[in-house]
Design a protein around this motif. Sequence first.
Motif, PDB file in Angstrom:
ATOM      1  N   SER A   1       0.860  -1.202   0.000  1.00  0.00           N
ATOM      2  CA  SER A   1       0.000   0.000   0.000  1.00  0.00           C
ATOM      3  C   SER A   1       0.886   1.239   0.000  1.00  0.00           C
ATOM      4  CB  SER A   1      -0.898  -0.007   1.237  1.00  0.00           C
ATOM      5  OG  SER A   1      -0.086   0.163   2.389  1.00  0.00           O
ATOM      6  N   ASP A   2       0.276   2.407  -0.219  1.00  0.00           N
ATOM      7  CA  ASP A   2       1.061   3.661  -0.221  1.00  0.00           C
ATOM      8  C   ASP A   2       1.729   3.882   1.137  1.00  0.00           C
ATOM      9  OD1 ASP A   2       0.405   4.134  -2.798  1.00  0.00           O
ATOM     10  OD2 ASP A   2      -1.237   5.535  -2.368  1.00  0.00           O
TER      11      ASP A   2
ATOM     12  N   TYR B   1       2.674   1.689   3.191  1.00  0.00           N
ATOM     13  CA  TYR B   1       3.774   0.723   3.323  1.00  0.00           C
ATOM     14  C   TYR B   1       5.090   1.350   2.865  1.00  0.00           C
ATOM     15  CZ  TYR B   1       6.668  -3.298   1.893  1.00  0.00           C
ATOM     16  OH  TYR B   1       7.694  -4.178   1.704  1.00  0.00           O
TER      17      TYR B   1
END
Lengths: 111, 208
Positions: free
Chosen positions: B51-52, B54
């Motif tokens: 994910s962003d 992450y």
Amino acid sequence: MLPLWRFRTVSDELKRLIDLLSTPAFSNSVRVGILLSLLYLDRITFTDLLKTLDLPKSTLFTHLQVLQDEGLILMKKGLTLDGPRTFIVLTDKGKELINQYLTLVKRLNEH
Amino acid sequence: MEKRNLVRESEEIAWKIIRRKFRLTLARYYLLWSTLPIIFSLIYSVIPYSSDLYYVVTPVVYVPYFLFTTVLFRRAYNVYRRLVLSGSERSISRSGKVDWFSLEFALITLIYVIAFGLIYYGVATSTVVFTIVGGVIFGVMLLWGFMSAIRLTGRLRYYDVVAVITLFFTIVALFIPFSNVNLLIYYAFSLSWIFAGYASFMEVQNSE
């Protein structure tokens, strides 16, 4: 065989080293060892020294007292993650003398 | 003769003090990095992989680790530079003067940052070549620093060997697709480094 002028130099250096090793600070291997390690580690705690050298507390304190009286080290209180500790650091005079000692030993090792 | 003994004995005493300090530094280093997989597994149980968030959180987590490592090893590197790189590993009395060690240390830190940046960029943009180049630089630097630190402790212990082996597999795991194998490697790394840290502390205590 050394030429005469080299022999004199070596002889002078040896005399200087012997003189240095006759001073209270340099006449004992524990004290010289502490000074040498301080030159490389910059600072060390009393507890670390006590644990490493396996000496009675009073004996270690006497060694450090001699070095402090000669103006070669400073003992000061400080805080660490393990709690309050006594830090030992070299003074400028201490650095100068231990470097002088190293230079003399190094030169004599070369001959 | 007596004076010669004094010179030799004082050098041995100095080495004893220096080696103990190095083993302590190494113990702290082991314990510090052993927590990384645990921290990541906690974070990734909350943040979805890829994910962003992450990609934002991952490098941030590394920051305190690199900072602490820098603090731990700056002084150690200074001693290493003076004693080993000057060719005086066996004799303090023959050691050379230190020049440019701060600059060298800054350069080494910069190489780490570049390597880490390459890995991060490679992962973020799925460009494998960047990840591999970064990973190789990172691995070589890490192993070099690590072996240098072990060298100054005087003796290579079995737990140092285990730590190096699990470190090697952890670096390899960065390049293989994420699965339970990676998890297993990360946990093996954590456990072996916790053990190495503990054993190093014990070694220092028992040398009293």
